[in-house]
Write a protein that holds these residues in place. Structure first.
Motif, mmCIF file in Angstrom:
data_model
loop_
_atom_site.group_PDB
_atom_site.id
_atom_site.type_symbol
_atom_site.label_atom_id
_atom_site.label_comp_id
_atom_site.label_asym_id
_atom_site.label_seq_id
_atom_site.Cartn_x
_atom_site.Cartn_y
_atom_site.Cartn_z
ATOM 1 N N THR A 159 0.587 -1.125 0.036
ATOM 2 C CA THR A 159 -0.026 0.044 -0.182
ATOM 3 C C THR A 159 0.912 1.155 -0.077
ATOM 4 O O THR A 159 0.594 2.187 -0.865
ATOM 5 N N GLY A 160 2.137 1.158 0.802
ATOM 6 C CA GLY A 160 2.864 2.275 0.707
ATOM 7 C C GLY A 160 3.524 2.663 -0.585
ATOM 8 O O GLY A 160 3.542 3.606 -1.004
ATOM 9 N N LEU A 161 3.722 1.258 -1.270
ATOM 10 C CA LEU A 161 4.401 1.513 -2.521
ATOM 11 C C LEU A 161 3.475 2.115 -3.379
ATOM 12 O O LEU A 161 3.818 3.179 -4.283
ATOM 13 N N LEU A 162 2.305 1.729 -3.533
ATOM 14 C CA LEU A 162 1.363 2.279 -4.536
ATOM 15 C C LEU A 162 0.983 3.550 -4.167
ATOM 16 O O LEU A 162 0.881 4.497 -5.185
ATOM 17 N N VAL A 163 0.615 4.002 -2.991
ATOM 18 C CA VAL A 163 0.223 5.323 -2.777
ATOM 19 C C VAL A 163 1.372 6.540 -2.951
ATOM 20 O O VAL A 163 1.220 7.431 -3.762
ATOM 21 N N SER A 164 2.614 6.118 -2.768
ATOM 22 C CA SER A 164 3.857 6.889 -2.885
ATOM 23 C C SER A 164 4.092 7.049 -4.490
ATOM 24 O O SER A 164 4.388 8.005 -5.055
ATOM 25 N N LEU A 165 3.970 5.986 -5.180
ATOM 26 C CA LEU A 165 4.228 5.813 -6.552
ATOM 27 C C LEU A 165 3.165 6.637 -7.238
ATOM 28 O O LEU A 165 3.398 7.392 -8.223
ATOM 29 N N SER A 166 1.743 6.763 -6.853
ATOM 30 C CA SER A 166 0.620 7.558 -7.513
ATOM 31 C C SER A 166 1.057 9.041 -7.244
ATOM 32 O O SER A 166 0.581 9.839 -8.195
ATOM 33 N N LYS A 167 1.636 9.341 -6.141
ATOM 34 C CA LYS A 167 2.178 10.861 -6.176
ATOM 35 C C LYS A 167 3.143 11.238 -7.123
ATOM 36 O O LYS A 167 3.140 12.180 -7.707
ATOM 37 N N ALA A 168 3.982 10.229 -7.088
ATOM 38 C CA ALA A 168 5.219 10.587 -8.249
ATOM 39 C C ALA A 168 4.695 10.331 -9.429
ATOM 40 O O ALA A 168 4.984 11.396 -10.342
ATOM 41 N N ALA A 169 3.834 9.691 -10.007
ATOM 42 C CA ALA A 169 3.412 9.590 -11.222
ATOM 43 C C ALA A 169 2.566 10.606 -11.819
ATOM 44 O O ALA A 169 2.347 11.061 -12.963
ATOM 45 N N ARG A 170 1.857 11.378 -10.653
ATOM 46 C CA ARG A 170 0.908 12.741 -11.150
ATOM 47 C C ARG A 170 1.980 13.719 -11.503
ATOM 48 O O ARG A 170 1.577 14.454 -12.337
ATOM 49 N N GLU A 171 3.201 13.552 -11.267
ATOM 50 C CA GLU A 171 3.981 14.513 -11.601
ATOM 51 C C GLU A 171 4.886 14.294 -12.638
ATOM 52 O O GLU A 171 6.016 15.196 -13.119
ATOM 53 N N ASP A 172 5.026 13.117 -13.297
ATOM 54 C CA ASP A 172 5.709 12.594 -14.146
ATOM 55 C C ASP A 172 4.987 11.824 -15.216
ATOM 56 O O ASP A 172 4.313 10.780 -15.211
ATOM 57 N N ALA A 173 5.095 12.527 -16.510
ATOM 58 C CA ALA A 173 4.162 12.026 -17.638
ATOM 59 C C ALA A 173 4.836 10.921 -17.984
ATOM 60 O O ALA A 173 4.250 9.864 -18.966
ATOM 61 N N GLY A 174 6.223 10.627 -17.862
ATOM 62 C CA GLY A 174 6.850 9.177 -18.645
ATOM 63 C C GLY A 174 6.403 8.070 -17.507
ATOM 64 O O GLY A 174 6.855 6.925 -17.886
ATOM 65 N N ILE A 175 5.538 8.090 -16.541
ATOM 66 C CA ILE A 175 5.369 6.941 -15.577
ATOM 67 C C ILE A 175 3.894 6.644 -15.884
ATOM 68 O O ILE A 175 2.879 7.552 -15.476
ATOM 69 N N THR A 176 3.389 5.573 -16.198
ATOM 70 C CA THR A 176 1.936 4.906 -16.123
ATOM 71 C C THR A 176 1.945 3.889 -15.203
ATOM 72 O O THR A 176 2.945 2.929 -15.195
ATOM 73 N N LEU A 177 0.879 4.037 -14.324
ATOM 74 C CA LEU A 177 0.707 2.903 -13.102
ATOM 75 C C LEU A 177 -0.523 1.996 -13.601
ATOM 76 O O LEU A 177 -1.539 2.389 -13.992
ATOM 77 N N PHE A 178 -0.146 0.758 -13.183
ATOM 78 C CA PHE A 178 -1.324 -0.201 -13.054
ATOM 79 C C PHE A 178 -1.261 -0.967 -11.756
ATOM 80 O O PHE A 178 -0.128 -0.921 -11.184
ATOM 81 N N ALA A 179 -2.181 -1.567 -11.314
ATOM 82 C CA ALA A 179 -2.225 -2.258 -9.958
ATOM 83 C C ALA A 179 -2.908 -3.720 -10.384
ATOM 84 O O ALA A 179 -3.952 -3.738 -11.133
#
Length: 461
Positions: free
Chosen positions: A38-58
């Motif tokens: 959960t910590g990984l997902l939430v922290s990555l979601s914050k980073a991905a919102r600021e980085d157009a080069g990262i797309t997340l799936f879960a």
């Protein structure tokens, strides 16, 4: 490196990951609902919102081992909806084994995650393994024979290639669980507690209790073990490049010059290469390896067998090849795939069932395949090659005869794919063995790997 500098906060771990990620990055985050993932997902979601080069799936794997697991998967789905991250749940169906449940669950988890990663074309699968998990892994391996040569003390790699097709990355491997939980609390984010984490029937839980009480794990010592294993593995890769040739994927020859190099290097390289040629998932055991090394050190011509491999020492070098026993026939139905003898993956695109077995060559054929090789060795090598034909159960009409002939002469023309298997590395190729695994793959002609999704600098940091 001092332990304090080695350990990363959750924010620092994600910053490090984002710094080293190769863009564009399509990341599949494995989320169980526990604090780490959960910590990984939430922290990555914050980073991905600021980085157009990262797309997340879960993805959540429901192991169906506890009644609450389905509801936990739904809770993860709700979190992903709030974060705006696409999410899927995959369930481990079927009967569960009476013993070895943890290992079987791990295999099922990786298999299901790979399926999802293929569907979304992920450049990496991310898991929430932490420094606490690493401490437990290293402690368990240190208590087993596999740690005798020190390789097990390197623990889990920060990046692992699964099935030679998708990378798994562990961004939190230098981060403490307590720090992740403190960070989640600061964000007002809860998590799910898995009761199995308190079940002392599991070895990992028992080790966790001891580590909590003693605090005996030294992160700096782990880092030094990683550096030693990586250095040895890289040196072994260069050793193979300089001194080993492999013909037709079955016959290896170590040059006379290679027999004179550092013993530790030869041990490491030969034990893993022998495992590949023998179709074994583990390197030669300590006793077998000692016997082989004593034979090689003697300098006396002769043969010794270990790990299903015959080592034949001649004046022009050391030859080694799969021994001609135990290569059982394998039936593969149309549109199915299987692994023969632990050494070849066969994908049957033929409209009929095929049978894979050892080749039965004559001396002339063997000498043609392996010129300038002693006849006895050439015969052994030719016999270790896979022979493919149509199943004998089919009517012996003209069409079947044509198919059988084409399979034995040119399998690709018949729609059959034959690919060497890197037995010790095929399922899991850890980052610190990447160069060695890649070099063996080059020797076997199956070196098409997906690129490492993190910059090489991350390998040394």
């Amino acid at each position: 490196m001092a332990a304090a500098a080695f350990i990363l906060s959750p924010d620092e771990a994600i910053q490090r990951l984002c710094r080293d990620l190769v863009r564009p990055a399509r990341l599949l985050v494995a989320v169980s609902g526990g604090s780490d993932s959960t910590g990984l997902l939430v922290s990555l979601s914050k980073a991905a919102r600021e980085d157009a080069g990262i797309t997340l799936f879960a993805a959540t794997v429901d192991h169906a081992l506890r009644p609450e697991s389905a509801d936990e998967a739904k809770a993860v789905l709700a979190l992903c909806v709030d974060l705006g991250i696409p999410h899927v749940t995959r369930r481990w169906e079927g009967a569960k084994p009476a013993t070895g449940v943890s290992a079987a669950a791990r295999e099922a988890r990786y298999r299901l995650l790979l399926e999802v990663a293929d569907e979304v074309d992920a450049t990496a699968i991310l898991t929430g393994h932490t420094l606490d998990d690493q401490a437990e892994t290293v402690t368990m391996r240190a208590a087993r024979s596999e740690a005798e040569d020190g390789r097990g003390l390197a623990g889990m790699a920060e990046a692992v290639l699964l099935d030679r097709r998708r990378w798994l990355v562990r961004p939190f491997l230098r981060t403490r669980r307590a720090d992740i939980r403190a960070w989640l609390a600061s964000q007002g984010q809860g998590w799910i507690e898995d009761p199995s984490n308190l079940d002392s029937h599991y070895e990992r839980v028992r080790v966790r209790g001891k580590l909590t009480g003693q605090g005996s794990f030294d992160p700096g010592q782990w880092l030094r073990a990683v550096e030693r294993r990586t250095s040895l593995s890289d040196a072994a890769a260069m050793y193979l490049r300089d001194h080993v040739t492999i013909r037709h994927g079955v016959l290896a020859r170590l040059s006379p010059e290679g027999l004179k190099t550092e013993a530790a290097l030869r041990r490491h390289a030969l034990s893993l290469l022998a495992a590949v040629l023998g179709g074994r998932t583990h390197a030669l055991g300590a006793d077998s390896l000692e016997r082989v090394m004593a034979f090689v050190e003697s300098g006396q011509s002769g043969r010794v067998t270990a790990g299903r491999v015959i080592f034949d020492l001649r004046r022009d070098g050391l030859y080694f090849v799969r021994e001609n026993r135990g290569m059982l026939p394998l039936h593969i139905r149309p549109s199915e795939a299987d692994i023969w003898d632990g050494r070849y993956r066969i994908d049957n695109g033929c409209p009929q069932e095929i049978v894979v077995g050892p080749t039965a060559p004559d001396r002339e054929e063997a000498s043609t395949l392996f010129p300038d090789v002693p006849p006895a060795i050439a015969m052994r090598a030719a016999s270790a090659m896979p022979h493919i034909e149509a199943a004998l159960s089919f009517p012996p009409d003209e069409r079947n005869g044509e198919i059988a002939a084409s399979l034995s002469e040119k399998t690709s023309a018949a729609g059959i794919d034959v690919e060497p298997v890197l037995a010790p590395f095929d399922r899991f190729l850890p980052q610190f063995d990447l160069r060695l695994g890649s070099e063996i793959a080059v020797l076997l002609g199956c070196d098409v790997f997906p690129p490492l999704p993190i910059k090489d600098s991350a390998r040394k940091s």
